[in-house]
Design a protein around this motif. Structure first.
Motif, PDB file in Angstrom:
ATOM      1  N   UNK A 194      34.679  45.964  60.565  1.00 13.46           N
ATOM      2  CA  UNK A 194      35.277  45.256  61.708  1.00 13.46           C
ATOM      3  C   UNK A 194      35.030  45.963  63.047  1.00 13.46           C
ATOM      4  N   UNK A 195      34.787  47.257  63.017  1.00  8.59           N
ATOM      5  CA  UNK A 195      34.561  47.960  64.286  1.00  8.59           C
ATOM      6  C   UNK A 195      33.089  48.188  64.588  1.00  8.59           C
ATOM      7  N   UNK A 196      32.194  47.624  63.760  1.00 11.38           N
ATOM      8  CA  UNK A 196      30.760  47.864  63.948  1.00 11.38           C
ATOM      9  C   UNK A 196      30.322  47.487  65.361  1.00 11.38           C
ATOM     10  N   UNK A 197      30.750  46.327  65.791  1.00 14.47           N
ATOM     11  CA  UNK A 197      30.330  45.857  67.106  1.00 14.47           C
ATOM     12  C   UNK A 197      30.853  46.773  68.212  1.00 14.47           C
ATOM     13  N   UNK A 198      32.138  47.128  68.116  1.00 18.64           N
ATOM     14  CA  UNK A 198      32.743  47.996  69.138  1.00 18.64           C
ATOM     15  C   UNK A 198      32.027  49.332  69.217  1.00 18.64           C
ATOM     16  N   UNK A 199      31.670  49.859  68.050  1.00 15.46           N
ATOM     17  CA  UNK A 199      31.069  51.189  68.029  1.00 15.46           C
ATOM     18  C   UNK A 199      29.611  51.167  68.472  1.00 15.46           C
ATOM     19  N   UNK A 200      28.975  49.996  68.364  1.00  8.86           N
ATOM     20  CA  UNK A 200      27.597  49.891  68.841  1.00  8.86           C
ATOM     21  C   UNK A 200      27.533  49.564  70.324  1.00  8.86           C
TER      22      UNK A 200
ATOM     23  N   UNK B 246      41.490  41.670  65.092  1.00 11.76           N
ATOM     24  CA  UNK B 246      42.166  42.422  66.143  1.00 11.76           C
ATOM     25  C   UNK B 246      41.601  43.837  66.291  1.00 11.76           C
ATOM     26  N   UNK B 247      40.635  44.177  65.453  1.00 10.90           N
ATOM     27  CA  UNK B 247      40.164  45.557  65.412  1.00 10.90           C
ATOM     28  C   UNK B 247      39.566  45.995  66.745  1.00 10.90           C
ATOM     29  N   UNK B 248      38.729  45.157  67.326  1.00  8.17           N
ATOM     30  CA  UNK B 248      38.083  45.531  68.583  1.00  8.17           C
ATOM     31  C   UNK B 248      39.122  45.671  69.699  1.00  8.17           C
ATOM     32  N   UNK B 249      40.055  44.711  69.744  1.00 10.24           N
ATOM     33  CA  UNK B 249      41.122  44.756  70.745  1.00 10.24           C
ATOM     34  C   UNK B 249      41.934  46.048  70.625  1.00 10.24           C
ATOM     35  N   UNK B 250      42.323  46.388  69.399  1.00 15.52           N
ATOM     36  CA  UNK B 250      43.144  47.583  69.203  1.00 15.52           C
ATOM     37  C   UNK B 250      42.356  48.866  69.484  1.00 15.52           C
ATOM     38  N   UNK B 251      41.085  48.844  69.144  1.00 18.07           N
ATOM     39  CA  UNK B 251      40.226  50.001  69.437  1.00 18.07           C
ATOM     40  C   UNK B 251      40.200  50.256  70.944  1.00 18.07           C
ATOM     41  N   UNK B 252      39.997  49.188  71.710  1.00 14.47           N
ATOM     42  CA  UNK B 252      39.949  49.329  73.166  1.00 14.47           C
ATOM     43  C   UNK B 252      41.314  49.729  73.725  1.00 14.47           C
TER      44      UNK B 252
END
Ligand SMILES: [Zn+2]
Lengths: 211, 130
Positions: free
Chosen positions: A20-26, A190-196
């Motif tokens: 789920x965080x692949x996009x955020x981390x890339x 919600x993973x990307x939102x929470x990561x940010x």
């Protein structure tokens, strides 16, 4: 044996999978790993997540037999195996979350179904729907205080506790499996939102991301 | 902001985690095919609106996701107790009035109160309407 059809959600072939965080981390902002940072974030991607429902008395024996861990009977608690890699968390009076290293979940599901036989229970693999973000470092607790109304003071939130609560206007399952290590079990979408959110909240303490 | 004790999580949680779901202890007519239109209408649409003690159904929607009951005072918002599904309240308008009489305090409101919906407490409602 129950009549349920079982299938492995993650067969061992070459099919590509993205956490789920692949996009955020890339694509997203990724601060460098820094041992001096107040807060360190890491995604524990591709863990096996199972939701087990039923009566505690019915499930307890099977869980101990298969996993070697006691089913936590007290509300808002979490039990781990001796390695700390496998855990069971109380979610509600008849619902538990089992998290195991990725790849073990299908064998575990089969073993639990076999051990429970015709008992009244439900077991669902939810690995694809959620992920685990771990938060560590001296300022991890401060970051949580900015994000959730739940009391994370050591007297109210000791090691071995886990709750589902409001977090940054959404909901997460928040738990502390070992001292100063926090796990946030978040919904995939919600993973990307929470990561940010976490990067922003922890920025003042110095934040690093381990990959 | 309420701080609500969830009887299943066994601790106080923020109000944000909960949702109110209306009057508690509604009883569906046992034989819907043969009850009167009035009974069915009462069950579907009519709810108590007391000034005083009100028993309400709430759900711990961000948490254990269980339904439970709250006894709440509608005038001062005080939560007097929370209890699990299937249990009966230990505090009702009647017990509260009795306590107040005993301690020499006058009952604050002349309002009436019922414990549940109409089929369950027909007599109380009839009395109140009269
Ligand atoms: Zn609860």
């Amino acid at each position: 044996m129950s009549e349920i059809r079982e299938f492995d959600c993650r067969p061992n072939d070459q099919t590509g999978a993205e956490s789920p965080l692949a996009w955020s981390l890339q694509r997203g902002p990724v601060p460098d790993a820094d041992t001096q940072a107040g807060v360190t974030l890491r995604e524990s991607a591709f863990m096996g997540h199972l939701i087990l429902r039923g009566g505690a008395i019915v499930l307890d024996e099977a869980v101990r037999e298969v996993l070697g861990i006691n089913l936590p009977a007290r509300p808002n608690t979490l039990t781990l195996d001796s390695t700390g890699e496998r855990s069971i968390q109380w979610l509600s009076p008849d619902e538990w979350l089992i998290v195991v290293p990725g790849g073990e979940e299908f064998a575990l599901e089969k073993a639990l179904r076999h051990a429970l036989g015709q008992a009244h229970f439900s077991l669902v693999n939810v690995s694809g729907g959620q992920t685990v973000i771990t938060l560590s470092g001296p300022k991890a607790r401060e970051t949580l205080k900015k994000s959730t109304p739940y009391d994370v003071h050591p007297s109210a939130f000791p090691v071995g506790k886990g709750v589902t609560t409001i977090f940054a206007k959404t909901s997460v399952t928040l738990r502390q499996p070992k001292a100063d290590c926090w796990e946030l079990i978040v919904r995939r979408s919600f993973a990307d939102y929470l990561y940010r959110w976490l990067l922003d909240a922890a920025a003042e303490f110095g934040v690093s991301v381990e990959r | 902001m309420f701080h609500i004790y969830c009887p299943y999580c066994e601790e106080y949680r923020e109000e944000e985690e909960f949702h109110p779901r209306g009057q508690a202890h509604l009883q569906r007519p046992a034989d819907p095919e043969n009850c009167s239109d009035e009974q069915w209408g009462d069950y579907l649409f009519f709810r108590d609106n007391p000034r005083g003690i009100h028993h309400e159904l709430w759900v711990h929607s961000v948490g254990c996701r269980k339904f439970f009951n709250i006894t709440r005072h509608t005038a001062n918002y005080e939560i007097l107790e929370t209890y699990k599904m299937g249990e009966r309240p230990s505090i009702t308008a009647e017990t509260l009035a009795a306590d107040e009489r005993q301690s020499g305090v006058q009952t604050a409101s002349g309002g009436w109160q019922t414990v549940g919906a109409r089929p369950e407490d027909e007599a109380l409602n009839t009395e109140a309407r009269a």
